[in-house]
Design a protein around this motif. Structure first.
Motif, PDB file in Angstrom:
ATOM      1  N   PRO A   1     -26.472   0.814  -4.337  1.00 10.62           N
ATOM      2  CA  PRO A   1     -25.136   1.010  -3.819  1.00 10.62           C
ATOM      3  C   PRO A   1     -24.045   0.366  -4.750  1.00 10.62           C
ATOM      4  O   PRO A   1     -23.121   1.210  -4.949  1.00 10.62           O
ATOM      5  N   ILE A   2     -24.057  -0.853  -5.325  1.00  8.47           N
ATOM      6  CA  ILE A   2     -23.107  -1.332  -6.038  1.00  8.47           C
ATOM      7  C   ILE A   2     -23.015  -0.532  -7.407  1.00  8.47           C
ATOM      8  O   ILE A   2     -21.830  -0.136  -7.758  1.00  8.47           O
ATOM      9  N   THR A   3     -24.147   0.007  -7.911  1.00  7.89           N
ATOM     10  CA  THR A   3     -23.829   0.641  -9.194  1.00  7.89           C
ATOM     11  C   THR A   3     -23.389   2.066  -8.819  1.00  7.89           C
ATOM     12  O   THR A   3     -22.383   2.579  -9.752  1.00  7.89           O
ATOM     13  N   SER A   4     -23.825   2.895  -7.774  1.00  8.70           N
ATOM     14  CA  SER A   4     -23.135   4.055  -7.340  1.00  8.70           C
ATOM     15  C   SER A   4     -21.452   3.882  -7.242  1.00  8.70           C
ATOM     16  O   SER A   4     -20.834   4.593  -7.562  1.00  8.70           O
ATOM     17  N   LEU A   5     -21.203   2.898  -6.543  1.00  9.74           N
ATOM     18  CA  LEU A   5     -19.564   2.368  -6.320  1.00  9.74           C
ATOM     19  C   LEU A   5     -19.070   2.526  -7.582  1.00  9.74           C
ATOM     20  O   LEU A   5     -18.094   2.884  -7.995  1.00  9.74           O
ATOM     21  N   PHE A   6     -19.832   1.510  -8.676  1.00  5.62           N
ATOM     22  CA  PHE A   6     -19.217   1.400  -9.891  1.00  5.62           C
ATOM     23  C   PHE A   6     -18.948   2.490 -10.426  1.00  5.62           C
ATOM     24  O   PHE A   6     -17.801   2.962 -10.936  1.00  5.62           O
ATOM     25  N   TYR A   7     -19.775   3.646 -10.608  1.00  6.21           N
ATOM     26  CA  TYR A   7     -19.735   5.110 -11.286  1.00  6.21           C
ATOM     27  C   TYR A   7     -18.493   5.770 -10.502  1.00  6.21           C
ATOM     28  O   TYR A   7     -17.818   6.346 -11.269  1.00  6.21           O
ATOM     29  N   ARG A   8     -18.632   5.653  -9.275  1.00  8.54           N
ATOM     30  CA  ARG A   8     -17.392   6.472  -8.339  1.00  8.54           C
ATOM     31  C   ARG A   8     -16.129   5.973  -8.878  1.00  8.54           C
ATOM     32  O   ARG A   8     -15.360   6.807  -8.932  1.00  8.54           O
ATOM     33  N   LYS A   9     -15.887   4.733  -9.132  1.00  3.15           N
ATOM     34  CA  LYS A   9     -14.624   4.107  -9.263  1.00  3.15           C
ATOM     35  C   LYS A   9     -14.163   4.411 -10.704  1.00  3.15           C
ATOM     36  O   LYS A   9     -13.198   4.807 -11.119  1.00  3.15           O
ATOM     37  N   LEU A  10     -15.328   4.448 -11.610  1.00  3.89           N
ATOM     38  CA  LEU A  10     -15.009   4.769 -13.055  1.00  3.89           C
ATOM     39  C   LEU A  10     -14.593   6.112 -13.066  1.00  3.89           C
ATOM     40  O   LEU A  10     -13.958   6.449 -14.146  1.00  3.89           O
ATOM     41  N   GLU A  11     -15.303   6.961 -12.508  1.00  7.85           N
ATOM     42  CA  GLU A  11     -14.959   8.690 -12.513  1.00  7.85           C
ATOM     43  C   GLU A  11     -13.624   8.886 -11.958  1.00  7.85           C
ATOM     44  O   GLU A  11     -12.996   9.891 -12.487  1.00  7.85           O
ATOM     45  N   ALA A  12     -12.841   7.989 -11.342  1.00 11.90           N
ATOM     46  CA  ALA A  12     -11.424   8.084 -11.013  1.00 11.90           C
ATOM     47  C   ALA A  12     -10.607   7.871 -11.970  1.00 11.90           C
ATOM     48  O   ALA A  12      -9.368   8.388 -11.907  1.00 11.90           O
ATOM     49  N   HIS A  13     -10.729   7.191 -13.043  1.00 16.72           N
ATOM     50  CA  HIS A  13      -9.980   7.018 -14.210  1.00 16.72           C
ATOM     51  C   HIS A  13     -10.115   8.183 -15.205  1.00 16.72           C
ATOM     52  O   HIS A  13     -10.660   9.024 -14.921  1.00 16.72           O
ATOM     53  N   SER A  14      -9.219   7.923 -16.208  1.00 21.45           N
ATOM     54  CA  SER A  14      -9.015   9.006 -17.022  1.00 21.45           C
ATOM     55  C   SER A  14     -10.216   9.270 -17.926  1.00 21.45           C
ATOM     56  O   SER A  14     -11.325   8.210 -17.873  1.00 21.45           O
ATOM     57  N   PRO A  15     -10.691  10.697 -18.491  1.00 20.64           N
ATOM     58  CA  PRO A  15     -11.509  10.857 -19.012  1.00 20.64           C
ATOM     59  C   PRO A  15     -12.107   9.994 -20.388  1.00 20.64           C
ATOM     60  O   PRO A  15     -13.169   9.323 -20.483  1.00 20.64           O
ATOM     61  N   PHE A  16     -11.032   9.288 -21.059  1.00 23.07           N
ATOM     62  CA  PHE A  16     -11.402   8.480 -22.175  1.00 23.07           C
ATOM     63  C   PHE A  16     -11.867   7.169 -21.582  1.00 23.07           C
ATOM     64  O   PHE A  16     -12.901   6.380 -21.936  1.00 23.07           O
ATOM     65  N   LYS A  17     -11.233   6.606 -20.406  1.00 22.50           N
ATOM     66  CA  LYS A  17     -11.710   5.410 -19.839  1.00 22.50           C
ATOM     67  C   LYS A  17     -13.089   5.582 -19.266  1.00 22.50           C
ATOM     68  O   LYS A  17     -13.914   4.556 -19.326  1.00 22.50           O
ATOM     69  N   CYS A  18     -13.342   6.685 -18.606  1.00 24.04           N
ATOM     70  CA  CYS A  18     -14.502   6.960 -18.064  1.00 24.04           C
ATOM     71  C   CYS A  18     -15.651   7.112 -19.049  1.00 24.04           C
ATOM     72  O   CYS A  18     -16.756   6.492 -18.877  1.00 24.04           O
ATOM     73  N   PHE A  19     -15.453   7.582 -20.281  1.00 25.36           N
ATOM     74  CA  PHE A  19     -16.339   7.727 -21.276  1.00 25.36           C
ATOM     75  C   PHE A  19     -16.802   6.071 -21.774  1.00 25.36           C
ATOM     76  O   PHE A  19     -17.812   5.790 -22.065  1.00 25.36           O
ATOM     77  N   MET A  20     -15.528   5.581 -22.157  1.00 26.53           N
ATOM     78  CA  MET A  20     -15.875   3.980 -22.520  1.00 26.53           C
ATOM     79  C   MET A  20     -16.428   3.356 -21.604  1.00 26.53           C
ATOM     80  O   MET A  20     -17.247   2.500 -22.074  1.00 26.53           O
ATOM     81  N   GLY A  21     -16.168   3.148 -20.301  1.00 29.63           N
ATOM     82  CA  GLY A  21     -17.149   2.347 -19.310  1.00 29.63           C
ATOM     83  C   GLY A  21     -18.493   2.805 -19.444  1.00 29.63           C
ATOM     84  O   GLY A  21     -19.335   1.850 -19.373  1.00 29.63           O
TER      85      GLY A  21
END
Length: 124
Positions: free
Chosen positions: A92-112
């Motif tokens: 659940p926490i990993t899924s939440l992390f990736y959902r929040k990461l997907e809300a950022h710009s494509p560059f930040k998402c890729f870097m994360g």
């Protein structure tokens, strides 16, 4: 497989009130990891003591004795149940992390994702 079902069942059943706290289940899993390590990965005689009902005399289908068969068969999967419980706990926490990461710009998402993926690739 029944052996490891009981490991999962008793891990969750013993001190079941800890399953709902932030660190209780993680502490229980840490204890299970130590038990697994001591039982299968350290040759201290603990496996023999726990499985004292198994003999060492050769039998049909168990040429090295039933103790060796129990050790060999159970050692094939002895960490898989633990890692399954660990994955289920952290999903659940990993899924939440990736959902929040997907809300950022494509560059930040890729870097994360790269900051998580590159170390994992290096280790495995």
């Amino acid at each position: 497989h029944t052996y490891f079902f009981f490991m999962g069942y008793f891990t969750m059943r013993i001190g079941k009130h800890l399953n709902y706290t932030k660190y209780g289940l993680r502490l229980k899993l840490a204890c299970v990891a130590v038990i697994i390590f001591l039982l299968w990965d350290v040759d201290s005689g603990l496996f023999r003591m726990v499985h004292m009902f198994c003999g060492t005399t050769p039998k049909i289908g168990a040429s090295s004795g039933t103790l060796w068969e129990w050790y060999f068969r159970s050692s094939l999967d002895h960490w898989s149940t633990f890692f399954g419980m660990l994955f289920a706990l952290n999903f659940p926490i990993t899924s939440l992390f990736y959902r929040k990461l997907e809300a950022h710009s494509p560059f930040k998402c890729f870097m994360g994702k790269a900051l998580v993926g590159v170390p994992l690739l290096a280790v495995f």
